[in-house]
Design a protein around this motif. Structure first.
Motif, short mmCIF file in Angstrom:
data_model
loop_
_atom_site.label_atom_id
_atom_site.label_comp_id
_atom_site.label_asym_id
_atom_site.label_seq_id
_atom_site.Cartn_x
_atom_site.Cartn_y
_atom_site.Cartn_z
N LEU A 1 0.80 -1.26 -0.02
CA LEU A 1 -0.09 -0.02 -0.02
C LEU A 1 1.01 1.17 0.20
O LEU A 1 0.49 2.23 -0.75
N GLU A 2 1.84 1.18 0.73
CA GLU A 2 2.69 2.37 1.04
C GLU A 2 3.84 2.58 -0.48
O GLU A 2 3.60 3.61 -0.99
N HIS A 3 4.04 1.46 -1.24
CA HIS A 3 4.80 1.69 -2.21
C HIS A 3 3.93 2.34 -3.46
O HIS A 3 4.38 2.91 -4.34
N ALA B 1 -7.45 -4.59 7.98
CA ALA B 1 -7.76 -3.69 9.16
C ALA B 1 -6.20 -3.58 9.80
O ALA B 1 -6.08 -2.48 10.40
N LYS B 2 -5.46 -4.73 10.05
CA LYS B 2 -4.41 -4.72 10.64
C LYS B 2 -3.37 -3.88 10.13
O LYS B 2 -2.54 -3.17 10.75
N LYS C 1 -3.53 4.62 9.31
CA LYS C 1 -4.66 5.09 8.26
C LYS C 1 -6.16 4.97 8.87
O LYS C 1 -6.42 4.07 9.65
N ASP C 2 -6.94 5.79 8.40
CA ASP C 2 -8.36 5.42 8.77
C ASP C 2 -8.92 4.54 8.27
O ASP C 2 -8.86 4.25 6.91
N LYS C 3 -9.55 3.56 8.96
CA LYS C 3 -10.24 2.33 8.40
C LYS C 3 -11.42 2.78 7.44
O LYS C 3 -11.97 1.89 6.72
N LYS C 4 -11.70 3.64 7.50
CA LYS C 4 -13.01 4.25 6.60
C LYS C 4 -12.38 4.13 5.06
O LYS C 4 -13.30 4.12 4.38
#
Length: 639
Positions: free
Chosen positions: A339-341, A365-366, A373-376
Motif C-alpha cells: 500500500l505504501e509503495h 484492518a491490521k 490510516k483511517d479504516k474508513k
C-alpha cells in the motif's frame, strides 16, 4: 524399508555395576524384545556391558576380559536377528583402555567406534582411566578377525538406499564440532549415540534442545540412549532418558528415571528430500571415511510414529497462538508495504461472509492500523447474487462495521443476467458458466471500484484453493495483492479463531464465531430453503485431507502411495481408506491440470514452507502430466 521408514529403538537396560554377566543377560533380553517389535537399529548406552560408573575398575584385567567375552555372547545372540546393534564397553588395546561402542550385525562385529572427546567433569573424569580414540581408523585383531577401530565409521546398508548410520558417544554430541558432522557431510542420515549423562536438574531440556537443533541443522535422524537406573549413585544419578529425533522433531522420548525401551520410525526418504531442497546442505567433496556394509531385510515397517492430521497447524495451543500472531503480522506487513509503495489511498475487499474474505478483511484492518490510516478507507464490498444467503450477507455487513470499514453493497444479479443475455446463456442451466459469470462480475466490480477510488483490490483466495485450482480464472483467482495466497484452509480457520479469542469486541467475536460455523461455499448456486446449497467439501473433498496431501507432496516430494500410507495412520477412524484414496486421486488430478492458474498469480506474502507462487515457491510447467502419480496410486490394493 518401504517408503524409507526405518524402525529404530533405544533402551537403558537395568544393570548392576561390574556384573557383566547380569548386564549381558539384560541386554540380550531387550534385543529379543526389540526383534519381536521388528526393530532394525537398536542403540544401548555407553559402557553398558560393565556399567559406566566402574571408575578405576576399568583398569582391572578381569573386568576388561569379561567385557570382551560378553561382547562375543551378545554378538552370537544377534546371529539370527535382522538388526544392527550398538552396545558400549571398555576395550583395552596395547596397554591402554578405550571407551568404545561395538557395532553388531547378524553375529558379526563390524567395528569399534571410539570416543574422541572424553568427559572431563569432576564426577566423570574419563581421562583418569580412558585414552582418547585414534584420529584415524585403524584395524585391531579381535577373535582372529581384523575389525575397524576408530572414529567416524559409516555403516551402510547393502539392501536399503540412503540408509547410512554413524555413531558418537556421550557428550561428543555437545562438542562445537561433533564427530557426526563429518559423517553426515559424507552421507550419514542417522546418528546414534551411546551415552551416559547425569540426570542433573535441567539436563533433560538441554539434551532435547541440543538434539532438536543439531538434527535441524544437519538434516538427520538421531537415536540417543542414555545410561539409567542401576548405575552407581555415589556422586550422581543417571536418568535413562532416551530420545529419537528427526530433523528437529522429537518422535519419541522415554520417561526420566525409568529404564525403558522406546521405538519409532525415522523416515530416511524425508531426510533425503530435505537435503535435496536445502542448498545450505553441502555434501563433502571427498568421500574418505570408511564405509562398512551391514545387512537387514528390506521389509515394510509397521508405523508407530505419531502423524498429525493437520501438518500446518501446531497441536500445542500456546505454539498455535504464537504461529497465528506471526502469520497475521507477516500478512499485514506485506500489505502495508504494498500500500505504501503504490501510494494506494484505499483497499478494496470483496466480503462474502466466508472464511477467506473474513481473514483478508482482518489482515487489511491490521495493515491500516500499522499504517496509521483511517479504516474508513477500507472499502468492504458485499455483492449479493443468486446464491447469497441471509446468514453470510448479515455476517459480512456486521463484520465490516465492527472493523470500522466503509461498507458498500453492490448487487450484481442484474448485471450477470444482462451478461447471460449477451452470451446467449440460459439462466436455468446451473453450469460452470452460470457460476463463473458471477465470480468474474464480482472481480470486475472490485477492480473498477479500486480504479475509481485510487485503491488496491485485496485477494482473498487461499493456498488450498490454489493447489486444487478451485478458483475462477480471472475471477476470484485475480487481485492486486493476495494476502491469503500461502495460507492453507485448515490454518485459516485457526487464524480467524485466534482473532475471535483475542478481540475485546464481543460483537465482532460473535460474528467471527458464526463465520467459523458456516459451511465453506462459493455461494454461486441458488439457496435451498434459505440455506447454502453448494458446499465446497461435498464437491471437491475435505480440506483437511487436501491440506495433508498438499503438505507431503509439495514439502517433501513424497510419492502418492506414501502419502496414502501415512494418511491412513493420521486419519485412522476418521476416514475410510477408500475415501482417502478417492480424494488423493482428485487432488493429484486437479493439482496437475490447474497449474496454468498458478502460473499467473498476483503477488502475496509467503508465510510458511509450502507455497505455489510461480516466483520461487513452485516452479512447475503448466503442461506437466499426472500419469506417473496416478499410476503409483493405481497399484494400491485396498483390503
Amino acid at each position: 524399508m518401504k517408503h524409507g521408514f526405518v524402525k529404530v529403538a533405544a533402551a537403558a537396560p537395568n544393570i548392576k555395576v561390574a556384573d557383566v554377566e547380569y548386564n549381558t543377560e539384560q541386554i540380550c533380553n531387550l534385543i529379543k524384545l526389540a526383534e519381536e517389535k521388528k526393530v532394525k537399529v537398536f542403540v544401548f548406552p555407553e559402557l553398558c556391558l560393565t556399567g559406566y560408573t566402574c571408575k578405576d575398575l576399568f583398569t582391572q584385567e578381569i573386568l576388561l576380559q569379561e567385557a570382551k567375552k560378553a561382547l562375543f555372547k551378545v554378538a552370537e545372540f544377534t546371529k539370527e536377528k535382522d538388526m544392527l546393534v550398538f552396545v558400549g564397553l571398555p576395550f583395552d588395546l596395547e596397554g591402554k583402555v578405550y571407551n568404545v561402542t561395538a557395532v553388531l550385525n547378524r553375529g558379526a562385529i563390524l567395528g569399534f567406534v571410539t570416543k574422541t572427546f572424553l568427559s572431563n567433569t569432576g564426577e566423570s573424569d574419563e581421562f583418569r582411566y580412558f585414552t582418547p580414540g585414534p584420529k584415524q581408523v585403524e584395524s585391531v585383531s579381535f577373535a582372529g578377525l581384523k575389525v575397524p577401530f576408530g572414529p567416524k565409521l559409516l555403516f551402510q546398508s547393502d539392501t536399503i538406499n540412503n540408509l547410512i548410520i554413524c555413531a558418537e558417544l556421550g557428550d561428543e554430541v555437545f562438542a562445537p564440532v561433533s564427530p557426526s558432522v563429518d559423517c553426515i557431510a559424507q552421507g550419514a542420515q542417522i546418528v546414534v549415540n551411546s551415552a551416559a549423562s547425569a540426570g542433573v536438574v535441567g539436563m533433560d531440556d538441554y539434551r532435547k534442545v541440543s538434539l532438536k537443533g543439531l538434527t535441524s541443522r544437519l538434516t538427520c535422524g538421531y537415536v540417543y540412549a542414555n545410561a539409567g537406573y542401576g548405575e552407581s549413585t555415589t556422586d550422581q544419578i543417571y536418568d535413562g532418558q532416551c530420545l529419537i529425533v528427526e530433523n528437529g522433531n522429537i518422535l519419541k522420548e522415554s520417561s526420566r528415571f525409568q529404564n525403558e525401551l522406546i521405538l519409532s520410525e525415522i523416515d530416511i526418504n524425508r531426510i533425503a528430500a530435505e537435503r535435496m531442497k536445502n542448498h545450505l546442505f553441502t555434501p563433502a567433496k571427498e568421500k574418505n571415511l570408511l564405509r562398512i556394509l551391514f545387512h537387514i531385510e528390506n521389509e515394510k515397517t509397521h508405523l508407530t510414529r505419531q502423524i498429525s492430521k493437520n501438518p500446518f497447524v501446531p497441536d500445542d495451543k500456546e505454539e498455535r497462538n504464537k504461529r497465528c500472531e506471526e502469520i497475521l503480522m507477516i500478512q499485514s506487513l506485506g500489505l502495508k508495504k504494498r500500500l505504501e509503495h503504490t501510494k494506494a489511498k484505499t483497499a478494496v475487499v470483496g466480503i462474502s461472509g466466508g472464511l477467506d474474505s473474513t481473514l483478508a478483511l482482518l489482515v487489511t484492518a491490521k495493515a491500516f492500523e500499522l499504517l496509521g490510516k483511517d479504516k474508513k478507507d477500507i472499502l468492504a464490498i458485499t455483492m449479493p447474487c443468486f446464491g447469497t444467503t441471509d446468514r453470510t450477507y448479515q455476517n459480512a455487513c456486521k463484520m465490516s462495521i465492527c472493523l470500522g470499514a466503509q461498507l458498500r453493497e453492490i448487487r450484481i444479479a442484474d448485471a450477470v443476467s444482462v451478461h447471460f443475455k449477451d452470451i446467449h446463456h440460459d439462466p436455468n442451466v446451473l453450469d460452470v458458466t452460470y457460476e463463473n459469470s458471477q465470480a468474474r462480475e464480482r472481480t470486475q466490480v472490485l477492480m473498477d471500484v479500486a480504479n475509481e477510488h485510487n485503491g488496491m483490490v485485496i485477494g482473498t483466495g487461499d493456498l488450498s484453493e490454489l493447489a486444487l485450482g478451485w478458483a475462477t480464472f480471472n475471477g476470484d483467482h485475480m487481485s492486486m495483492y493476495g494476502v491469503n495466497a500461502s495460507v492453507p484452509k485448515t490454518l485459516i480457520r485457526h487464524l480467524v479463531q485466534y482473532v475471535a479469542d483475542t478481540t475485546e469486541d464481543m460483537e465482532l467475536k460473535n460474528v467471527l464465531e458464526d463465520v467459523l460455523n458456516t459451511p465453506v461455499s462459493p455461494e454461486l448456486l441458488p439457496p435451498k430453503d434459505g440455506s447454502i446449497a453448494q458446499k465446497t467439501e461435498d464437491l471437491v473433498g475435505p480440506y483437511e485431507l487436501h491440506d495433508f496431501f498438499m503438505y507431503y507432496l509439495l514439502r517433501f516430494g513424497f510419492a502418492p502411495s506414501k502419502v496414502f500410507r501415512i494418511a491412513k495412520v493420521a486419519f485412522n477412524g476418521i476416514y475410510e481408506d477408500e475415501t482417502i484414496l478417492k480424494w488423493l486421486k482428485t487432488f493429484c488430478g486437479r493439482f496437475f491440470s490447474q497449474q496454468f492458474k498458478r502460473s499467473c498469480l498476483p503477488d502475496g506474502p509467503k508465510v510458511g514452507t509450502v507455497g505455489v507462487s510461480p516466483r520461487g515457491a513452485l516452479a512447475m510447467p503448466s503442461d506437466a502430466c499426472v500419469s506417473l502419480w496416478l499410476k503409483d496410486l493405481e497399484q494400491i490394493k485396498l483390503s
